[in-house]
Motif scaffolding. Structure first.
Motif, short mmCIF file in Angstrom:
data_model
loop_
_atom_site.label_atom_id
_atom_site.label_comp_id
_atom_site.label_asym_id
_atom_site.label_seq_id
_atom_site.Cartn_x
_atom_site.Cartn_y
_atom_site.Cartn_z
N MET A 156 0.81 -1.21 0.00
CA MET A 156 0.00 0.00 0.00
C MET A 156 0.85 1.26 0.00
SD MET A 156 -3.21 -0.94 2.50
CE MET A 156 -4.11 0.54 2.03
N THR A 157 2.15 1.12 -0.27
CA THR A 157 3.07 2.26 -0.23
C THR A 157 3.33 2.81 -1.63
OG1 THR A 157 4.18 1.32 1.71
CG2 THR A 157 5.37 3.02 0.48
N PRO A 158 2.97 4.07 -1.89
CA PRO A 158 3.24 4.67 -3.20
C PRO A 158 4.67 5.16 -3.30
CG PRO A 158 2.09 6.25 -1.81
CD PRO A 158 2.20 4.97 -1.01
N PRO A 164 8.08 11.57 -13.18
CA PRO A 164 6.71 11.07 -13.27
C PRO A 164 6.00 11.57 -14.52
CG PRO A 164 6.78 12.93 -11.79
CD PRO A 164 8.20 12.66 -12.19
N SER A 165 5.06 10.77 -14.97
CA SER A 165 4.19 11.21 -16.06
C SER A 165 3.11 12.11 -15.48
CB SER A 165 3.54 9.99 -16.71
OG SER A 165 2.65 9.37 -15.79
N PRO A 166 2.43 12.88 -16.32
CA PRO A 166 1.31 13.69 -15.80
C PRO A 166 0.26 12.83 -15.10
CG PRO A 166 1.90 14.40 -18.02
CD PRO A 166 2.70 13.16 -17.73
N GLU A 167 0.03 11.61 -15.61
CA GLU A 167 -0.94 10.72 -14.97
C GLU A 167 -0.49 10.35 -13.57
OE1 GLU A 167 -1.34 10.55 -19.32
OE2 GLU A 167 0.39 10.23 -17.97
N GLN A 168 0.80 10.12 -13.38
CA GLN A 168 1.31 9.77 -12.06
C GLN A 168 1.22 10.95 -11.10
OE1 GLN A 168 5.07 8.21 -13.63
NE2 GLN A 168 4.66 6.26 -12.59
N VAL A 169 1.45 12.15 -11.60
CA VAL A 169 1.31 13.34 -10.75
C VAL A 169 -0.14 13.49 -10.31
CG1 VAL A 169 1.39 15.86 -10.72
CG2 VAL A 169 3.29 14.57 -11.68
N VAL A 282 -1.20 3.25 -10.57
CA VAL A 282 -0.74 4.26 -11.52
C VAL A 282 0.60 4.84 -11.08
CG1 VAL A 282 -1.23 6.51 -12.56
CG2 VAL A 282 -3.06 4.84 -12.30
N ILE A 283 0.70 5.23 -9.81
CA ILE A 283 1.92 5.85 -9.29
C ILE A 283 3.10 4.89 -9.37
CG2 ILE A 283 3.01 6.79 -7.21
CD1 ILE A 283 0.15 7.69 -6.36
N ASN A 284 2.90 3.64 -8.98
CA ASN A 284 3.99 2.67 -8.93
C ASN A 284 4.25 1.96 -10.25
OD1 ASN A 284 4.19 3.37 -6.27
ND2 ASN A 284 3.53 1.42 -5.43
N GLY A 285 3.43 2.26 -11.26
CA GLY A 285 3.63 1.61 -12.55
C GLY A 285 3.24 0.15 -12.55
N TRP A 286 2.27 -0.22 -11.70
CA TRP A 286 1.81 -1.60 -11.62
C TRP A 286 0.62 -1.80 -12.56
CZ3 TRP A 286 1.41 -1.63 -5.54
CH2 TRP A 286 2.71 -1.62 -5.00
N PRO A 287 0.31 -3.04 -12.89
CA PRO A 287 -0.91 -3.29 -13.66
C PRO A 287 -2.14 -2.85 -12.85
CG PRO A 287 0.53 -5.22 -13.65
CD PRO A 287 1.11 -4.26 -12.66
N ALA A 288 -3.14 -2.38 -13.55
CA ALA A 288 -4.36 -1.94 -12.87
C ALA A 288 -4.99 -3.11 -12.13
CB ALA A 288 -5.35 -1.36 -13.87
N PRO A 289 -5.39 -2.91 -10.88
CA PRO A 289 -6.01 -4.02 -10.12
C PRO A 289 -7.39 -4.35 -10.67
CG PRO A 289 -6.18 -1.98 -8.88
CD PRO A 289 -5.33 -1.66 -10.09
N GLU A 290 -7.76 -5.60 -10.52
CA GLU A 290 -9.11 -6.00 -10.94
C GLU A 290 -10.12 -5.43 -9.95
OE1 GLU A 290 -11.78 -10.04 -11.64
OE2 GLU A 290 -9.62 -10.17 -11.42
N PRO A 291 -11.15 -4.76 -10.40
CA PRO A 291 -12.12 -4.17 -9.47
C PRO A 291 -12.77 -5.24 -8.59
CG PRO A 291 -12.44 -3.33 -11.69
CD PRO A 291 -11.47 -4.45 -11.81
N LEU A 292 -12.87 -4.94 -7.30
CA LEU A 292 -13.52 -5.85 -6.36
C LEU A 292 -15.02 -5.62 -6.29
CD1 LEU A 292 -11.25 -6.10 -3.17
CD2 LEU A 292 -12.06 -7.99 -4.57
N ALA A 293 -15.41 -4.39 -6.58
CA ALA A 293 -16.81 -4.00 -6.33
C ALA A 293 -17.84 -4.92 -6.96
CB ALA A 293 -17.03 -2.55 -6.78
N PRO A 294 -17.70 -5.32 -8.22
CA PRO A 294 -18.74 -6.18 -8.80
C PRO A 294 -18.91 -7.50 -8.04
CG PRO A 294 -17.37 -5.26 -10.53
CD PRO A 294 -16.69 -4.93 -9.24
#
Length: 308
Positions: A156-158, A164-169, A282-294
């Motif tokens: 959980m540590t960014p 950084p890219s603009p998206e990371q900022v 996004v910040i750490n450059g990891w793959p996007a997590p699979e949404p848990l909500a559904p």
């Protein structure tokens, strides 16, 4: 010994007469002699000094430091190393500014939002670490000895990169604001404390399957099959998760256990938690997590339908 006038030095070094006189007046390039008419004369050492001065000035080295170099009070490698580090800091700062401005231009941010983005993005690494540590401490203080929690805190540590890219900022700014939200901190703390209570007493044994993971893994196939939460087929998934949850905790199945499980899953299904994990990726450059909500939304509805 060959001696040179200021004009001669200017032609040999490419510096102006005014600049050479400036360095000479300050004792950085002292004359070796004077002509009968009183004009300053310089030797080959002055040529070497002036060429070194020109190089260092082009690199942005300040005059007091140049004096120390030519007077051999400090070595050239030491000065080069110090200025290389200073330039690296400036480069990181410029990259951050570029990323902030690009993000602002794309978002059409207000001056107030731009100021906030710039302030948060230009925090030093130590300042960013303190901000994150404050959030993690509020969420996990006293729980670091629980099996598996060190890995949870690390996950959980960014870590905002130097370039950084603009998206990371943008993600960093949003995550920093979220991490300072007292309500979100309290919610994460409750979730962590609940998980710690479930894992207490396991010793060196592998952690028991988390209720959230159990529910997610059983809900996915049901969702893929298009099963309604209230359908009889969905009951099999609920029964399997409840049975595993009760068995692993040594508790009997019943309304109290099911309400406890429901509360745990609803807490984990906080959209702010999911957003934090998305921003973190996004910040750490990891793959996007699979949404848990559904999956959790489906399972909590199915479980609630069977509470009566």
């Amino acid at each position: 010994m060959a001696l040179y006038s200021i004009g001669d030095l200017a032609r040999r070094t490419g510096l102006t007469v005014k600049a050479i006189r400036f360095y000479s007046d300050r004792g950085i390039v002292p004359p070796a002699d004077r002509s009968p008419a009183g004009y300053r004369l310089y030797d080959l050492d002055a040529v070497a000094r002036l060429e070194l001065i020109r190089t260092l000035r082009d690199l942005g080295v300040d005059l007091p430091t140049i004096r120390r170099v030519v007077d051999r009070e400090v070595s050239l490698p030491e000065v080069a190393a110090a200025h290389a580090e200073a330039l690296a800091v400036q480069i990181r700062t410029l990259r951050l500014r570029r990323a902030v401005l690009t993000a602002v231009a794309r978002r059409g941010s207000s001056p107030k939002e731009m100021d906030l983005m710039h302030k948060l993005a230009r925090l030093s690494e130590d300042e960013r670490r303190r901000l994150v540590d404050g959030f993690l401490e509020a969420a996990f203080d006293g729980l670091d000895t629980v099996p598996g929690f060190a890995g949870i805190m690390s996950s959980m540590t960014p870590e905002l990169p130097d370039d950084p890219s603009p998206e990371q900022v943008e993600a960093w700014v949003e995550l920093a604001e979220l991490a300072q939200d007292p309500d979100f901190r309290a919610a994460v703390r409750r979730t962590a404390a609940g998980l710690a209570a479930e894992r207490a007493g396991t010793g060196d044994a592998p952690p028991r399957p988390d209720a959230v993971v159990l529910a997610r893994d059983h809900a996915r196939p049901a969702l893929a099959a298009g099963l309604a939460p209230a359908s009889s087929e969905a009951g099999a998934a609920v029964a399997a998760v409840v049975a595993a949850y009760a068995r692993d905790r040594g508790l009997p199945d019943g309304p109290d256990l099911r309400r406890r499980l429901l509360a745990r899953l609803e807490e984990a299904n906080d959209p702010r938690r999911e957003r934090y994990l998305e921003l973190l990726a996004v910040i750490n450059g990891w793959p996007a997590p699979e949404p848990l909500a559904p999956a959790l939304g489906w399972f909590t509805e199915a479980l609630r339908a069977r509470l009566g």
